[in-house]
Structure formats: C-alpha cells, structure tokens
Design a protein around this motif. Structure first.
Motif, PDB file in Angstrom:
ATOM      1  N   THR A 251     -24.142  23.648  63.559  1.00 59.02           N
ATOM      2  CA  THR A 251     -23.902  24.998  64.082  1.00 59.02           C
ATOM      3  C   THR A 251     -24.817  25.387  65.247  1.00 59.02           C
ATOM      4  OG1 THR A 251     -25.390  25.966  62.429  1.00 59.02           O
ATOM      5  CG2 THR A 251     -23.062  25.830  61.850  1.00 59.02           C
ATOM      6  N   ASN A 252     -25.945  24.720  65.417  1.00 64.65           N
ATOM      7  CA  ASN A 252     -26.803  25.069  66.559  1.00 64.65           C
ATOM      8  C   ASN A 252     -26.021  24.890  67.857  1.00 64.65           C
ATOM      9  OD1 ASN A 252     -29.160  25.821  65.302  1.00 64.65           O
ATOM     10  ND2 ASN A 252     -30.128  23.814  65.441  1.00 64.65           N
ATOM     11  N   PRO A 253     -26.235  25.781  68.825  1.00 71.61           N
ATOM     12  CA  PRO A 253     -25.556  25.609  70.111  1.00 71.61           C
ATOM     13  C   PRO A 253     -25.983  24.291  70.758  1.00 71.61           C
ATOM     14  CG  PRO A 253     -26.758  27.718  70.015  1.00 71.61           C
ATOM     15  CD  PRO A 253     -27.132  26.940  68.788  1.00 71.61           C
TER      16      PRO A 253
ATOM     17  N   ILE B 275     -20.612  24.121  66.579  1.00 74.05           N
ATOM     18  CA  ILE B 275     -19.451  24.584  65.802  1.00 74.05           C
ATOM     19  C   ILE B 275     -19.893  25.840  65.041  1.00 74.05           C
ATOM     20  CG2 ILE B 275     -17.890  23.996  63.874  1.00 74.05           C
ATOM     21  CD1 ILE B 275     -18.147  21.034  64.793  1.00 74.05           C
ATOM     22  N   GLY B 276     -19.124  26.902  65.111  1.00 70.39           N
ATOM     23  CA  GLY B 276     -19.532  28.169  64.504  1.00 70.39           C
ATOM     24  C   GLY B 276     -19.715  28.058  62.993  1.00 70.39           C
ATOM     25  N   ALA B 277     -20.729  28.764  62.471  1.00 70.10           N
ATOM     26  CA  ALA B 277     -20.995  28.706  61.025  1.00 70.10           C
ATOM     27  C   ALA B 277     -19.773  29.120  60.213  1.00 70.10           C
ATOM     28  CB  ALA B 277     -22.188  29.604  60.688  1.00 70.10           C
ATOM     29  N   ARG B 278     -18.998  30.037  60.765  1.00 73.33           N
ATOM     30  CA  ARG B 278     -17.815  30.490  60.039  1.00 73.33           C
ATOM     31  C   ARG B 278     -16.760  29.404  59.902  1.00 73.33           C
ATOM     32  NH1 ARG B 278     -17.092  36.380  60.254  1.00 73.33           N
ATOM     33  NH2 ARG B 278     -19.196  37.173  60.456  1.00 73.33           N
ATOM     34  N   SER B 279     -16.886  28.381  60.719  1.00 72.65           N
ATOM     35  CA  SER B 279     -15.932  27.268  60.649  1.00 72.65           C
ATOM     36  C   SER B 279     -16.446  26.129  59.770  1.00 72.65           C
ATOM     37  CB  SER B 279     -15.655  26.742  62.058  1.00 72.65           C
ATOM     38  OG  SER B 279     -15.176  27.785  62.873  1.00 72.65           O
TER      39      SER B 279
END
Ligand code: SF4
Length: 369
Positions: free
Chosen positions: A198-200, A207-211
């Motif tokens: 999730t880190n940019p 990858i977004g945490a929500r995904s």
C-alpha cells in the motif's frame, strides 16, 4: 479435538533478507552498512516496486560492478515458478512457487472486467486445522517472510504489466490474503507486506489499502492489533456458520474465540475504520446450509455494516464435504436478504485447477512423493 498451531515451527534455513523485508529507513541503513550511498536503496525500490523488475543485471542506472552485491543484499530470488495452471480462458491462473528451502506455496491471479486480483499465501500450510480445507489438512510448515508475501504480489503486478492474462496489459488492482495460511498467525510479516503493497511508489506498490482484503478465521487478538494500525484494509471473517456448536468443529479456533466475540471484534474494526467487513461463508451441503442457520446469521448481522460472501465449497479430493444444492443456496440468500443483509455468491473461479487453497501444492507434493 484439533491442535491449533499459532506459533510456526522454527525455520530450518533462514530465508534470505530482501528489500521487502525492510522498512524504508532500514533499507537505507542496510545500503550504508554496505558502504553505499542510501540513494542506491531508493533506486532498487524504484525497480522493484514501480517497475516490477528484480533482474539487477537490467538496472542500467546501477554500475555493473555493484549489481551482484546489491542483488545479494537486497533482491535475492525468493520465488521460483514450479508450474502454472490456467482456466476460464486463461483469465484465472494459479501459480505454484518454490521457496528457497523447497517449500511450496500458491497464488492465484484472476482477471475480471473491472479489476485484476491476486490471492496470496501468508504461510506455507496452515495451523488452523479447518477440516474442509486442503491446506488445513497438511498442517503448518512455516511462516512466510514479508519478502516472500510481497514477491507474490510483485510477480502478479509484473504479469499484469506484461499482459500475460488475456485482454492485454492491465494494472493489478486488488490483493486478497485468502490463499494458504492464517494471516493473523503471521502478523508481523503480513503487516510489513501490507505496507509494501500500500505504500506509494517507489516505497511500495501503491495499491490502495481499501483494495487489500485481510481474511481471518477470527483470531481476536490479531483483529485487536489491526484496529490499532493505521491501515484501513478490508477485513474478512471466515465464519462458515453462525452457531458455536458447529463452528467448534468446522473452524477449530472457535474453541478459543466464540462467534459472538469474533463479530464484536469485527464491529470494533468497523467502528474504527468505517470499513464494511465481509463474512465469508463456505456453503457445505447438509452441514451449514440449513434454513435455520441462514436465519440465525441474518439475525446476528441485521443492521450491521457487514456483507456476506457465500462460497460454494470446492471439495478437496477424497473429502466427504461438498457444495450445497442450488435450491439450498438460493434459500440461504433469500433469508439473509430478508434481514437486509447484503449478500453475494462468490463466483467459482479456478474450480478446474484445484481452486481451493492448498490443492495445487497438495497435488504437487503427492506427485513428488
Ligand atoms: S480454511 Fe484458511 S484458516 Fe482454515 S485451515 Fe484452511 S487456510 Fe487455514
């Protein structure tokens, strides 16, 4: 009574340290320990996390004479592909990987119209002993390192870049921890791998945490720890039945944390993150698919920010458990919807390729023995 294994056996041969095992700060320190400027660690992170490339010889921004030592220190080869099996016209691909010590793990890449998802393993084997699951039958071999977990995602992102699944190049959009293992039983490495995911970029895969979906059989202490992290991933609880009597058998960890305690922990997670949680429910014929169980589940989840994902069971070879009849599945859905509980029936991607977790690894071990 099944013996639950929460602590992984000691590893016979330590896994090599990888860039993905280290925090951003630790990567820089490691570079300096090697007598290199810390920006070298950043260059490697760009190749690995942004370009999905771990072939140091192709890194033209790194002097030739440094490449071998940097590869050894930061990018040791963690996964070797043993075999890939595809189905759904190639849109589902299951990869079997060999780790440095010969241990086998699986990941499954699935391309849908609106997303591409990788289902990854967090442990080799599993100590939770669920009787309907191939992985559970084999027991726990060892925890995976953060590097080994992250590498499964990186390889999937690379496969997407290269257009290895039909439909041309695409972006890996979702990660689910639903392969081999109980992620909460390998908490530290799983958290580090989620940060890598999730880190940019270039510190992570962006990858977004929500995904990212973290699935657990209900290790309440792990959920409590997750509540304290600043990582709003989607929490999935593998409940499989709403009553303690059956769950004690179906999901043996229930002898430690009962249905009510697990759902309360999920509610606390929802209250902290605002994230709807998911209840995973493998429908097993005449075992947990009765009308009264649907009714009890509906009453437990009514007015909660939860969603039920029904999974037609993919039977493991030689198992007495099998998928529910279509009419029982339909009745289950109808009852839950009657309580206003959102419900979906998971598609059965990967059925023809030993789709249940652990089946490909199990068949490979059988073939080799
Ligand atoms: S269902 Fe999940 S938690 Fe249970 S034994 Fe299988 S891998 Fe482990």
């Amino acid at each position: 009574m099944v013996d639950l294994v929460f602590d992984a056996p000691a590893v016979k041969k330590k896994s090599p340290v990888h860039l993905a095992d280290l925090t951003v700060a630790e990567r820089k320190v490691r570079a300096e320990e090697l007598g290199l400027p810390s920006f070298r660690a950043n260059q490697l992170a760009v190749h690995f996390f942004t370009h999905h490339n771990d072939d140091v010889e192709s890194f033209t921004d790194i002097p030739k004479e440094l490449r071998t030592s940097l590869a050894d220190a930061f990018l040791p080869k963690l996964l070797t592909l043993v075999k890939s099996v595809t189905c759904d016209g190639g849109k589902t691909r299951k990869d079997l990987w060999r780790l440095h010590d010969g241990v086998l793990v699986e990941s499954v890449l699935m391309r849908y119209t609106d997303r591409t998802t990788i289902c990854i393993s967090s442990q080799a084997g599993c100590g939770m002993g669920c009787p309907f699951c191939a992985t559970g039958q084999a027991g726990l071999t060892r925890n995976l390192t953060a590097g080994e977990i992250t590498a499964q995602v990186m390889m999937a992102a690379k496969a997407c870049d290269l257009g290895e699944l039909p439909g041309g190049p695409t972006r890996l959009s979702n990660v689910v921890f639903m392969g081999m293992g109980e992620p909460m039983a390998n908490y530290k490495a799983v958290m580090q791998s989620i940060r890598n995911i999730t880190n940019p970029q270039p510190d992570g895969l962006g990858i977004g945490a929500r995904s990212v979906t973290l699935s657990t059989v209900g290790l309440v202490t792990g959920i409590e720890k997750l509540i304290k992290e600043d990582l709003p991933v989607t929490l999935a609880i593998s409940l499989h039945t709403p009553d303690d009597e059956l769950r004690d058998t179906l999901v043996p960890v229930n002898s430690r944390w009962k249905v009510k305690e697990v759902l309360q922990a999920a509610d606390r997670y929802e209250a902290k993150t605002g994230r709807r949680y998911s209840i995973e429910y493998a429908l097993i014929r005449d075992i947990n698919d009765q009308v009264w169980r649907a009714d009890l589940l509906g009453r437990l989840l009514k007015n909660k920010n939860a969603h039920v994902n029904l999974i037609p069971l993919n039977p493991t070879p030689g198992s007495k458990w099998t998928a529910s009849r279509h009419e029982d599945e339909a009745a289950f859905v109808e009852i839950l919807e009657g309580y206003g509980v959102p419900v979906t029936v998971r598609d059965t991607r990967g059925r023809e390729i030993d789709g249940a977790c652990g089946q490909l690894a199990a068949s490979q071990i059988d073939n080799n023995s």
